[in-house]
Scaffold this active site. Sequence first.
Site, mmCIF file in Angstrom:
data_model
loop_
_atom_site.group_PDB
_atom_site.id
_atom_site.type_symbol
_atom_site.label_atom_id
_atom_site.label_comp_id
_atom_site.label_asym_id
_atom_site.label_seq_id
_atom_site.Cartn_x
_atom_site.Cartn_y
_atom_site.Cartn_z
ATOM 1 C CB ILE A 272 9.127 -7.967 1.076
ATOM 2 C CG1 ILE A 272 9.298 -7.511 -0.256
ATOM 3 C CG2 ILE A 272 10.140 -9.244 1.123
ATOM 4 C CD1 ILE A 272 8.488 -8.413 -1.411
ATOM 5 C CG ASN B 63 12.110 -7.805 -3.349
ATOM 6 O OD1 ASN B 63 13.196 -7.432 -2.821
ATOM 7 N ND2 ASN B 63 10.904 -7.620 -2.859
ATOM 8 C CG ASP B 64 7.591 -7.514 -4.221
ATOM 9 O OD1 ASP B 64 8.368 -8.542 -4.285
ATOM 10 O OD2 ASP B 64 6.578 -7.549 -3.344
ATOM 11 N N PRO B 65 8.075 -5.003 -7.921
ATOM 12 C CG PRO B 65 6.643 -5.674 -10.203
ATOM 13 C CD PRO B 65 7.580 -6.074 -8.789
#
Length: 592
Positions: A24, A73-75
Amino acid sequence: MGVTIRNRNYDHGSLPFLQSLLAILLVTTTTLHINGVEAFHEIHYNLQSVGAENVKQVHRTGYHFQPKQNWINDPNGPMYYKGVYHLFYQYNPKGAVWGNIVWAHSVSTDLINWTPLEPAIFPSKPFDKYGCRSGSATILPGNKPVILYTGIVEGPPKNVQVQNYAIPANLSDPYLRKWIKPDNNPLVVANNGENATAFRDPTTAWLDKSGHWKMLVGSKRNRRGIAYLYRSKDFIKWTKAKHPIHSQANTGMWECPDFFPVSLKGLNGLDTSVTGESVKHVLKVSLDLTRYEYYTVGTYLTDKDRYIPDNTSVDGWAGLRYDYGNFYASKTFFDPSKNRRILWGWANESDSTAHDVAKGWAGIQLIPRTLWLDPSGKQLMQWPIEELETLRGSKVKFSRKQDLSKGILVEVKGITAAQADVEVTFSFKSLAKREPFDPKWLEYDAEKICSLKGSTVQGGVGPFGLLTLASEKLEEYTPVFFRVFKAQNTHKVLMCSDATRSSLKEGLYRPSFAGFVDVDLATDKKISLRSLIDNSVVESFGAKGKTCISSRVYPTLAVYENAHLYVFNNGSETITVENLDAWSMKKPLRMN
């Protein structure tokens, strides 16, 4: 099933409603909204640890993956281990904005019902003191999982990034509750030729025939996007290859790279280490400049460690995407239990930060999708995992074919339209009434054309499709539709998911997401659409998964039992609904 037919002329003056181991980026800057997804994570130091007094349920999804509250947020690092699916994800345990990020961890036996565990990875060592960012999981021989992730070793403004690893404390525990970060981290640091502040997102590693492990790390040099390749014999000592596996000018930072094989025949997925004449390879990158994901299908030259994209699609901004909507930071994994490759992707909110804080949550993971190579070899196909069908409840279907002349709406009754799964096939008798494709549109992307030629603009063959999350008087609705154009010696099929009229609420980002569908309508004259509708998200799959678009929307009237679903046509060519099946969707028994 009840059917209501409304004769509506979609003219702009006719109705009131027509008048209204994945890193991120840490950048303290004003938020830039590019195509609906924040170009940088907006830093709100004063809000990072502000928890919600009451978590608001309106617009929370019913069957998508999300924690009880706070920001995600991100997997990260999805994998299958000893009968259990694992999903890690970037999570703020203290608030509904980005910050305080840890690797949250949930487990499932069916990819539908999820149980939360304690965070697996969090900042605690010199090699990740300022952050534990995204990464991937690799299963080593002997069924031994290892996580590769990016650590931040210097805080803002430098944000120096290194690549670390973590291993399970107890391999006999199928839930892998506890993880250890060995002291011999970091494994990989940027050298003098690399940008240490743009050096992140290690991929799942693969094992070549010489016994070397290989992985990619995303980066950039000036405006050139780069995927660096590293080799190791023991998974501990890594050496950078003399050249990147691939790079491309003017694409900026390559976030969240993913590299995997796909079979030339059949739907089965492949282990990440498979190579040979019977496979192609896919390289996917998430472009920080556009906040969209792009991929190419090509050839992996194993002896040279080079990836060469096929010339069937553009290698860059105008290339193929997994999803032409709100979808980012994706990660795939091979599921050996069903021989399939599964794709996870994150959808952020299109609402304001103030509303996120007020409601107490932000972000969802979209429904996992199975990936395979289209028989043409030119693109990937995607379809929701089969387990999703276990949530289907009451069903309605059209008992006969339904013809839609211009301006006709047919309501689909008998289901919970705010939380539904609908599959429909459209047909038409002729392409003669296609609108000409203006040559100047070649300079536009599909979104621009969709904004010019929306569902209310009368056409020839189309627009036709679904009106989802619609209010009773159509003050609010999110149309998902097709439009067919006549191009030189062929036709072009545009698919749109248009949030322009999705809500009466002020201050929302309401984009016209769109992509073209590579399908030959000249012979079959049919096209299918499946939409997963879940309160504030609409995921749509055109032509059996050739083109996919996800939209986040926030209706004020079309909520819960007040939401409606329609099929419509606003083109002069009569469209036939060949078949339509729709289901109310139940909530999982356990969602974190």
